[in-house]
Design a protein around this motif. Sequence first.
Motif, PDB file in Angstrom:
ATOM      1  N   SER B 551      -8.243  -4.656  -3.052  1.00 17.08           N
ATOM      2  CA  SER B 551      -9.080  -4.876  -4.235  1.00 17.08           C
ATOM      3  C   SER B 551      -8.755  -6.213  -4.881  1.00 17.08           C
ATOM      4  O   SER B 551      -7.689  -6.774  -4.688  1.00 17.08           O
ATOM      5  N   GLN B 552      -9.703  -6.686  -5.651  1.00 17.27           N
ATOM      6  CA  GLN B 552      -9.606  -8.039  -6.188  1.00 17.27           C
ATOM      7  C   GLN B 552      -8.562  -8.149  -7.299  1.00 17.27           C
ATOM      8  O   GLN B 552      -8.070  -9.224  -7.579  1.00 17.27           O
ATOM      9  N   GLY B 553      -8.241  -7.020  -7.928  1.00 25.49           N
ATOM     10  CA  GLY B 553      -7.340  -7.037  -9.083  1.00 25.49           C
ATOM     11  C   GLY B 553      -6.009  -7.686  -8.777  1.00 25.49           C
ATOM     12  O   GLY B 553      -5.485  -8.455  -9.564  1.00 25.49           O
ATOM     13  N   GLY B 554      -5.441  -7.381  -7.640  1.00 25.74           N
ATOM     14  CA  GLY B 554      -4.125  -7.894  -7.313  1.00 25.74           C
ATOM     15  C   GLY B 554      -4.187  -9.180  -6.518  1.00 25.74           C
ATOM     16  O   GLY B 554      -3.205  -9.891  -6.445  1.00 25.74           O
ATOM     17  N   ALA B 555      -5.327  -9.490  -5.963  1.00 28.19           N
ATOM     18  CA  ALA B 555      -5.532 -10.688  -5.145  1.00 28.19           C
ATOM     19  C   ALA B 555      -4.518 -10.775  -4.015  1.00 28.19           C
ATOM     20  O   ALA B 555      -4.006 -11.835  -3.706  1.00 28.19           O
ATOM     21  N   GLN B 556      -4.218  -9.631  -3.417  1.00 25.65           N
ATOM     22  CA  GLN B 556      -3.237  -9.642  -2.344  1.00 25.65           C
ATOM     23  C   GLN B 556      -3.900  -9.681  -0.980  1.00 25.65           C
ATOM     24  O   GLN B 556      -4.937  -9.089  -0.771  1.00 25.65           O
ATOM     25  N   GLY B 557      -3.282 -10.392  -0.085  1.00 22.78           N
ATOM     26  CA  GLY B 557      -3.768 -10.433   1.297  1.00 22.78           C
ATOM     27  C   GLY B 557      -3.369  -9.166   2.014  1.00 22.78           C
ATOM     28  O   GLY B 557      -2.624  -8.327   1.495  1.00 22.78           O
ATOM     29  N   ALA B 558      -3.866  -9.062   3.228  1.00 17.76           N
ATOM     30  CA  ALA B 558      -3.603  -7.859   4.001  1.00 17.76           C
ATOM     31  C   ALA B 558      -2.124  -7.766   4.380  1.00 17.76           C
ATOM     32  O   ALA B 558      -1.605  -6.685   4.638  1.00 17.76           O
ATOM     33  N   MET B 559      -1.437  -8.935   4.372  1.00 14.57           N
ATOM     34  CA  MET B 559      -0.044  -8.935   4.810  1.00 14.57           C
ATOM     35  C   MET B 559       0.918  -8.558   3.689  1.00 14.57           C
ATOM     36  O   MET B 559       2.092  -8.341   3.917  1.00 14.57           O
ATOM     37  N   THR B 560       0.431  -8.519   2.460  1.00 12.97           N
ATOM     38  CA  THR B 560       1.293  -8.186   1.332  1.00 12.97           C
ATOM     39  C   THR B 560       1.814  -6.761   1.486  1.00 12.97           C
ATOM     40  O   THR B 560       1.061  -5.872   1.845  1.00 12.97           O
ATOM     41  N   PRO B 561       3.089  -6.549   1.234  1.00 14.90           N
ATOM     42  CA  PRO B 561       3.568  -5.163   1.281  1.00 14.90           C
ATOM     43  C   PRO B 561       3.038  -4.357   0.099  1.00 14.90           C
ATOM     44  O   PRO B 561       2.757  -4.903  -0.965  1.00 14.90           O
ATOM     45  N   TRP B 562       2.864  -3.087   0.321  1.00 13.92           N
ATOM     46  CA  TRP B 562       2.369  -2.193  -0.712  1.00 13.92           C
ATOM     47  C   TRP B 562       3.406  -1.114  -0.980  1.00 13.92           C
ATOM     48  O   TRP B 562       4.093  -0.681  -0.058  1.00 13.92           O
ATOM     49  N   LEU B 563       3.476  -0.711  -2.245  1.00 20.47           N
ATOM     50  CA  LEU B 563       4.354   0.398  -2.609  1.00 20.47           C
ATOM     51  C   LEU B 563       3.493   1.656  -2.695  1.00 20.47           C
ATOM     52  O   LEU B 563       2.488   1.683  -3.389  1.00 20.47           O
ATOM     53  N   THR B 564       3.890   2.638  -1.929  1.00 17.61           N
ATOM     54  CA  THR B 564       3.146   3.895  -1.954  1.00 17.61           C
ATOM     55  C   THR B 564       4.032   4.982  -2.549  1.00 17.61           C
ATOM     56  O   THR B 564       5.173   5.168  -2.102  1.00 17.61           O
ATOM     57  N   THR B 606      -6.384   1.416 -10.553  1.00 14.20           N
ATOM     58  CA  THR B 606      -7.396   0.494 -10.019  1.00 14.20           C
ATOM     59  C   THR B 606      -7.273  -0.871 -10.671  1.00 14.20           C
ATOM     60  O   THR B 606      -7.390  -1.907 -10.014  1.00 14.20           O
ATOM     61  N   GLU B 607      -7.004  -0.856 -11.975  1.00 15.34           N
ATOM     62  CA  GLU B 607      -6.894  -2.136 -12.675  1.00 15.34           C
ATOM     63  C   GLU B 607      -5.600  -2.875 -12.345  1.00 15.34           C
ATOM     64  O   GLU B 607      -5.452  -4.051 -12.669  1.00 15.34           O
ATOM     65  N   HIS B 608      -4.693  -2.184 -11.675  1.00 17.83           N
ATOM     66  CA  HIS B 608      -3.502  -2.870 -11.154  1.00 17.83           C
ATOM     67  C   HIS B 608      -3.746  -3.392  -9.742  1.00 17.83           C
ATOM     68  O   HIS B 608      -2.824  -3.857  -9.089  1.00 17.83           O
ATOM     69  N   ILE B 612      -5.696   5.053  -5.647  1.00 11.67           N
ATOM     70  CA  ILE B 612      -5.152   6.405  -5.776  1.00 11.67           C
ATOM     71  C   ILE B 612      -6.005   7.316  -4.903  1.00 11.67           C
ATOM     72  O   ILE B 612      -7.225   7.220  -4.882  1.00 11.67           O
ATOM     73  N   GLU B 613      -5.327   8.151  -4.127  1.00  8.80           N
ATOM     74  CA  GLU B 613      -6.027   9.047  -3.200  1.00  8.80           C
ATOM     75  C   GLU B 613      -5.518  10.456  -3.416  1.00  8.80           C
ATOM     76  O   GLU B 613      -4.402  10.658  -3.904  1.00  8.80           O
ATOM     77  N   VAL B 614      -6.322  11.421  -3.009  1.00  5.88           N
ATOM     78  CA  VAL B 614      -5.855  12.803  -3.075  1.00  5.88           C
ATOM     79  C   VAL B 614      -6.200  13.504  -1.766  1.00  5.88           C
ATOM     80  O   VAL B 614      -7.244  13.267  -1.173  1.00  5.88           O
ATOM     81  N   GLY B 621      -1.698  23.470  -1.894  1.00  6.68           N
ATOM     82  CA  GLY B 621      -1.166  22.368  -2.681  1.00  6.68           C
ATOM     83  C   GLY B 621      -1.975  21.097  -2.497  1.00  6.68           C
ATOM     84  O   GLY B 621      -2.925  21.063  -1.722  1.00  6.68           O
ATOM     85  N   ALA B 622      -1.585  20.074  -3.273  1.00  5.65           N
ATOM     86  CA  ALA B 622      -2.315  18.809  -3.226  1.00  5.65           C
ATOM     87  C   ALA B 622      -1.318  17.680  -3.170  1.00  5.65           C
ATOM     88  O   ALA B 622      -0.149  17.840  -3.536  1.00  5.65           O
ATOM     89  N   CYS B 623      -1.786  16.534  -2.692  1.00  7.07           N
ATOM     90  CA  CYS B 623      -0.917  15.352  -2.635  1.00  7.07           C
ATOM     91  C   CYS B 623      -1.680  14.158  -3.181  1.00  7.07           C
ATOM     92  O   CYS B 623      -2.721  13.785  -2.654  1.00  7.07           O
ATOM     93  N   PHE B 624      -1.183  13.616  -4.274  1.00  5.90           N
ATOM     94  CA  PHE B 624      -1.764  12.398  -4.850  1.00  5.90           C
ATOM     95  C   PHE B 624      -0.932  11.211  -4.381  1.00  5.90           C
ATOM     96  O   PHE B 624       0.287  11.224  -4.517  1.00  5.90           O
ATOM     97  N   SER B 625      -1.600  10.188  -3.822  1.00  2.47           N
ATOM     98  CA  SER B 625      -0.870   8.996  -3.373  1.00  2.47           C
ATOM     99  C   SER B 625      -1.339   7.797  -4.172  1.00  2.47           C
ATOM    100  O   SER B 625      -2.525   7.546  -4.294  1.00  2.47           O
ATOM    101  N   ILE B 626      -0.337   7.087  -4.718  1.00  5.83           N
ATOM    102  CA  ILE B 626      -0.655   5.852  -5.448  1.00  5.83           C
ATOM    103  C   ILE B 626      -0.181   4.681  -4.602  1.00  5.83           C
ATOM    104  O   ILE B 626       0.945   4.682  -4.109  1.00  5.83           O
ATOM    105  N   HIS B 627      -1.088   3.712  -4.383  1.00  3.39           N
ATOM    106  CA  HIS B 627      -0.707   2.504  -3.633  1.00  3.39           C
ATOM    107  C   HIS B 627      -0.767   1.328  -4.588  1.00  3.39           C
ATOM    108  O   HIS B 627      -1.809   1.063  -5.174  1.00  3.39           O
ATOM    109  N   LEU B 628       0.388   0.657  -4.741  1.00  2.00           N
ATOM    110  CA  LEU B 628       0.415  -0.510  -5.626  1.00  2.00           C
ATOM    111  C   LEU B 628       0.806  -1.748  -4.823  1.00  2.00           C
ATOM    112  O   LEU B 628       1.733  -1.693  -4.011  1.00  2.00           O
TER     113      LEU B 628
END
Lengths: 121, 645
Positions: B551-564, B606-608, B612-614, B621-628
């Motif tokens: 997403s454009q908010g972070g302006a990260q390339g595909a190679m940037t690591p993500w925190l999940t 999203t604004e970060h 977020i996925e579920v 049960g359910a699993c919410f995943s946040i990717h930053l």
Amino acid sequence: MKQNQEPIFVVDDDQGILDSFDAIFGDDYPVVLLDSGAKALQVITEENPKLLFLDIKMPGLNGLEILRWMQEKSFSTKVVIVTALPQGKYEEIAQRYGVYRYLKKPFDLDEVENIAKTVLH
Amino acid sequence: VHEWPRKISIWRKPRYIPLQYRFILLSSGLVTLLLAIVALVVSYQQGLTIRDHVERRGLAIAQSLAATSKAALTTYNYISLSQSANQAAQDPDLAYVIIHDKEGRVAGYSGRPELEGKFLTDDLSQRAVSSSVPLVQTGSLETTRTPILDIAVPVAIQGSERPWGVVRVALSLGPMHRQIRQVQLTIGGIGIMALALAVLVCIWLARRIANPVSLLADATIIAAQGNLDQEIRITTGDEVEVLADNFSTMIREILQQRRLLERQLQEITSLQSYMNKLLTTMSDGLLSVDMEGRMVTANPAACRMLDVPMSAFECGEDVGSALKRAPELLEYLRGAIESPSSAGQREIQVALGQEVKDIIVASSILTDKVNDPKQVIINLHDVTALKKLEARIRQTERLAALGTLSAGMAHEIRNPLSAIKTFVQLLPRKLEKPGFLEKFQRTVPRELERINRLIEDLLELARSPKYKFEMTDIGSILNQALELLEEDLLSHRIQCRCELPEEMPLAWADGDQIAKAFHNIIRNAVQAMPSGGVLRIRALIGPLPDGLPVSQGGAQGAMTPWLTIAFSDTGVGMGPEEMKNIFNPFFTLKDSGTGLGLAITHKVITEHGGHIEVESTPGMGACFSIHLPLKEACKVDRLSATATI
């Protein structure tokens, strides 16, 4: 007097509504407060209430499903739907399932008291 | 290149004579010539033979006369000699018999006694008298001019050198000539009959040879006129048959080729008309322009779309003048001509008076055999109506969303409102009743607070992003959120298992907002497990899972690591329909809460620039995943980064 009265059943997931009905009828009638549809099914089967105030939007079983179930099981209970949902379509559905009265929140105190008097006296 | 007809035409244009007649003429001529030569030779030979025969006879008569006249000559007995001459001349074939004496005087002349003793002066007689050997001469009778053969035989006497006289016998050649003519006539008659027969044979032969050829020639004429559908049957068993067979094969093949061509032509024609129909009826505009910027074709839709008369788009017109009302299109077109491969699809606007049309233009290149660009074909797709429709749909969707929001809001406000209203109405009546006031004081402020919280949440959701971004320790924020909800977790008998890396990375984030998001998710999990369970929280660093957009908010390339960070509970779970709506405002599965918590969480993440996925199965049960997104590579062990959730 309270001991001789038929109990009033209230099903709503909102604590504020349950508290309100308790405050209205608690002094004059036995009041059975139920905070979920599942509990309601069990109690209705056991007690066969004369008057039931029923909310529509609840987690799990909703009010309309309970109403339909009661119609299918031919309960003689007078069911009063008390809902905060603004959509008119639910009223139509409730009518089809043989609702006694359909009240919208915030309901009027006198109206609720009159219903209780009419049904239980 | 066929050289042969030209060569012939330069030399001489041959007249058309059928082969048959040529053959007949030639062979008849040859036969005639041959027969004539034969006839001539034979008749000449016959003539010679007859003449020779006559000569011999004459010579024999003369010699026998000479023998009998010897004695009379030596004695100059003219009477005896004259008698002998007259006697010998009785032979009808003899014209005359003359006996000359030693001196050359006439000793005897048959039928002419008046010439006895005289010298004859004619050439014939002179030569005959002077000859010492037998002499044969031709001549003619002076009186009747009849042709004769004059045979003179000198009479030799033994012991005398000079002859003692000459005996001349003249044979009339008339009978001989008659005989020769007869022979010639006979030969001529036979010759003519032979000639007639030969000509007949020639004609038959010519027909025999030329007929199949002329049949073949007729067939070729018919074929040349275009009628290839014919069968040629020639069974002569020679070259003509081979020729005919091959010709048949050739015209069959030509016929097949022609049918194929006709079929292809038909296909091409129908394709062409189909294309023309398509061009005329299609709603998209189509322009084709050559590489010099001149119009080639335009379909009616293009004219309608650009509001230009068909005449302006005539072949050869300059594009600049034809499209002067659509400068954007002209600019696109020029770009496409300059670099045909780089002109992609573009949306342009064409102002036609009051109306502005939105048109999507795309181009393709028509190349020639050697792949050089020849034409640029411009496709114009009018999306004005579509855009209007889209705008209407967006408006409708906005209204529908507003409706859903309002309905949710109404529901959430009316519940506490009902309670407040009821208690307020009961207040004058039940003020004195024991316990009522306690209930009042417990309920009314609580319900008022609910309304207030709802409004705050709504404002939060609607707030334009105003974040204080800094490098934030996500791990400690997560721990703080867990501490705040510790009591809730304990009271619901929920066991929390936190599996975080030893050193959590710093992320570019607003700590307060992220804390709120974590709080909402954990509280959601707690409420999903009313009778206890396990909340498992895991974090790892790695690439963004497939299917999620950067997403454009972070302006990260595909190679940037993500925190999940994944929050999985063992609660009631939910179905696909609920999963679809879980982040929508006022959608709630719980007894309490406004239904805005997860909507706010979604907004914050999203604004970060995150996601977020579920994932959930009802009852499981359910699993919410946040990717930053992480601003920079962190110090966390890479092994854990490659692990999967």
